[in-house]
Design a protein around this motif. Sequence first.
Motif, PDB file in Angstrom:
ATOM      1  N   SER A  23       0.877  -1.166   0.000  1.00  0.00           N
ATOM      2  CA  SER A  23       0.000   0.000   0.000  1.00  0.00           C
ATOM      3  C   SER A  23       0.912   1.212   0.000  1.00  0.00           C
ATOM      4  N   ALA A  24       0.716   2.089  -0.986  1.00  0.00           N
ATOM      5  CA  ALA A  24       1.592   3.257  -1.089  1.00  0.00           C
ATOM      6  C   ALA A  24       0.879   4.365  -1.852  1.00  0.00           C
ATOM      7  N   SER A  25       1.281   5.589  -1.556  1.00  0.00           N
ATOM      8  CA  SER A  25       0.726   6.742  -2.261  1.00  0.00           C
ATOM      9  C   SER A  25       1.757   7.296  -3.226  1.00  0.00           C
ATOM     10  N   HIS A  26       1.258   8.086  -4.179  1.00  0.00           N
ATOM     11  CA  HIS A  26       2.137   8.813  -5.100  1.00  0.00           C
ATOM     12  C   HIS A  26       1.323   9.909  -5.767  1.00  0.00           C
ATOM     13  N   GLN A  27       2.029  10.815  -6.376  1.00  0.00           N
ATOM     14  CA  GLN A  27       1.404  11.799  -7.251  1.00  0.00           C
ATOM     15  C   GLN A  27       2.331  11.937  -8.444  1.00  0.00           C
ATOM     16  N   LEU A  28       1.733  12.037  -9.611  1.00  0.00           N
ATOM     17  CA  LEU A  28       2.517  12.044 -10.834  1.00  0.00           C
ATOM     18  C   LEU A  28       2.739  13.456 -11.345  1.00  0.00           C
TER      19      LEU A  28
END
Length: 110
Positions: free
Chosen positions: A11-16
């Motif tokens: 489970s991980a977040s990101h923004q591109l």
Amino acid sequence: MYIVKKTFEISASHQLNLSYESKCSCLHGHNWIISIYCRATTLNVDGMVVDFSFIKKTIQEKLDHKNLNEVLPFNPTAENMARWICDQIPLCFKVEVQESEGNIAIYEKD
């Protein structure tokens, strides 16, 4: 030829950082499914291609429950992640990164 496959979920977040307007430019998260393929013509002294616990420590523990933008030195697209993961694991030749049910990026060495 011996081939091993290690699959796990993080489970991980990101923004591109994209060249066009997209909701993916906002911070969001996924339950990623990552499959790592390694191969060798001979086994090591322990009778393995690569130790599964090494893969877990090197990749899963580094990325799970993290903001990928803070951990990885590139725009954390699934494609970029697949190549980076492949480069981290000895004898790895293919990585699949699934960020959602219908979206999978695959990197395979020539």
